[in-house]
Design an enzyme around this catalytic site. Structure first.
Site, PDB file in Angstrom:
ATOM      1  N   LYS A   1      14.411  -9.654  11.396  1.00  0.00           N
ATOM      2  CA  LYS A   1      14.808  -9.272  10.032  1.00  0.00           C
ATOM      3  C   LYS A   1      16.147 -10.331   9.767  1.00  0.00           C
ATOM      4  O   LYS A   1      16.328 -10.976   8.588  1.00  0.00           O
ATOM      5  CB  LYS A   1      15.392  -8.091   9.667  1.00  0.00           C
TER       6      LYS A   1
ATOM      7  N   TYR B   1      13.206  -5.445  15.990  1.00  0.00           N
ATOM      8  CA  TYR B   1      12.973  -5.440  14.489  1.00  0.00           C
ATOM      9  C   TYR B   1      14.341  -6.051  13.701  1.00  0.00           C
ATOM     10  O   TYR B   1      14.089  -7.176  12.686  1.00  0.00           O
ATOM     11  CB  TYR B   1      12.794  -4.101  14.153  1.00  0.00           C
TER      12      TYR B   1
ATOM     13  N   ARG C   1      -3.227  -4.022   5.492  1.00  0.00           N
ATOM     14  CA  ARG C   1      -4.265  -3.579   6.400  1.00  0.00           C
ATOM     15  C   ARG C   1      -5.287  -2.428   5.606  1.00  0.00           C
ATOM     16  O   ARG C   1      -6.393  -2.572   6.326  1.00  0.00           O
ATOM     17  CB  ARG C   1      -3.811  -3.308   7.650  1.00  0.00           C
TER      18      ARG C   1
ATOM     19  N   ASN D   1       7.174  -8.355   1.638  1.00  0.00           N
ATOM     20  CA  ASN D   1       7.761  -7.031   1.970  1.00  0.00           C
ATOM     21  C   ASN D   1       7.098  -6.347   3.194  1.00  0.00           C
ATOM     22  O   ASN D   1       7.653  -5.512   3.650  1.00  0.00           O
ATOM     23  CB  ASN D   1       7.477  -6.316   0.813  1.00  0.00           C
TER      24      ASN D   1
ATOM     25  N   ILE E   1       8.259   0.810  -0.385  1.00  0.00           N
ATOM     26  CA  ILE E   1       8.691   0.020  -1.138  1.00  0.00           C
ATOM     27  C   ILE E   1       7.616  -0.959  -1.827  1.00  0.00           C
ATOM     28  O   ILE E   1       7.788  -1.142  -3.095  1.00  0.00           O
ATOM     29  CB  ILE E   1       9.811  -0.804  -0.474  1.00  0.00           C
TER      30      ILE E   1
ATOM     31  N   SER F   1       0.876  -1.208  -0.014  1.00  0.00           N
ATOM     32  CA  SER F   1      -0.129  -0.022   0.043  1.00  0.00           C
ATOM     33  C   SER F   1       0.860   1.281   0.023  1.00  0.00           C
ATOM     34  O   SER F   1       0.321   2.270  -0.356  1.00  0.00           O
ATOM     35  CB  SER F   1      -0.879   0.077   1.221  1.00  0.00           C
TER      36      SER F   1
ATOM     37  N   LEU G   1      -4.812 -14.563   2.175  1.00  0.00           N
ATOM     38  CA  LEU G   1      -4.162 -13.818   1.200  1.00  0.00           C
ATOM     39  C   LEU G   1      -3.729 -14.762   0.051  1.00  0.00           C
ATOM     40  O   LEU G   1      -4.232 -14.688  -1.076  1.00  0.00           O
ATOM     41  CB  LEU G   1      -2.903 -13.254   1.567  1.00  0.00           C
TER      42      LEU G   1
END
Length: 263
Positions: free
Chosen positions: A159, A155, A39, A83, A19, A16, A66
């Site tokens: 990752k 975070y 979302r 992503n 990136i 949305s 999804l």
């Protein structure tokens, strides 16, 4: 350059804005059909020809919803780009400001659900179609996975797990024709860096310094050789190239302006 993507299908999570939105536009321009999940559906996403799916991928059931919708819309999946990430600025800030004693379990769980488990679950649901079509999975990680101590701790660790997941996917399904690749951006001109109420913008207000000045200070302290943030479009173009037919798998590519300097 013809990337030979025309007529193929893609699922992009977090499409949305930032990136993700740049990638949706890039893949559509290459002639792909795209389903994207987020979302909310932003004005920018509405302007594209992508099929938007409103879903929370941090939940246990969202990823399967999804993929089910994508298979109905597309008939099969040639490319999956995991992503989705960062989420709320307040969540991101907690990981940057609190140490391991202070950062509670529910924050870690939410971060891992958003960045790691969403990718694991979407990949798992999409793999039968990806195997059938000899497709590609591209996981958007972060340079933070290479410098986890720098924070935000939750975070960066999530990752790092995502980057490791890429290696597992490449190894377990490479013999079945599925490629898996990691793209790790450094500072990118998304809301985290550019919005006045984003993470860097809030830091600037708290420190009483101009937003642009703080960005320059962080880039210099982080060792970004080019001295600038990357654009979402630059990351999107790399992903599109990696999605094109080639023999690359299990590898990691940086778009970080020279931030990662170790071999």
């Amino acid at each position: 350059m013809d990337l030979h993507l025309a007529g193929k299908t893609a699922v992009v999570t977090g499409g949305s804005k930032g990136i993700g939105l740049a990638l949706v536009r890039t893949l559509l321009a290459e002639g792909m059909r795209v389903v994207t999940a987020s979302r909310t559906i932003t004005a920018g996403l509405k302007e594209t020809a992508a099929v938007p799916v409103t879903v929370d991928l941090s939940t246990a059931h969202g990823p399967a919803e999804l993929v089910d919708r994508a298979l109905v819309e597309l008939g099969g999946i040639d490319l999956l780009v995991n992503n989705v990430g960062v989420g709320d600025t307040d969540d991101f800030a907690k990981g940057a400001r609190l140490n391991l004693i202070e950062l509670p379990d529910d924050v870690w769980e939410h971060t891992f659900n958003l960045h790691f488990y969403s990718a694991l679950r979407v990949s798992r649901a999409a793999l039968p179609s990806l195997v059938e079509r000899r497709g590609t999975i591209i996981n958007v990680s972060s340079v933070g996975a290479r410098s986890v101590a720098a924070g935000p701790a939750d975070y960066n660790v999530s990752k790092a797990a995502l980057s490791a997941l890429t290696k597992v996917l490449a190894e377990q399904f490479g013999g079945k024709g599925v490629r898996a690749i990691t793209v790790s951006p450094g500072p990118v001109g998304t809301g985290v860096w550019t919005d006045p109420d984003g993470f860097v913008g809030r830091m600037a207000k708290e420190q009483g310094v101009p937003h642009d000045a703080l960005v320059e200070q962080i880039l210099a302290a982080s060792g970004v050789t080019t001295g600038r943030v990357a654009t979402p479009e630059e990351v999107a173009r790399l992903i599109a190239f990696l999605a094109s037919p080639n023999n690359i798998t299990g590898s990691e590519y940086f778009v970080d302006g020279g931030m990662i300097k170790n071999v």
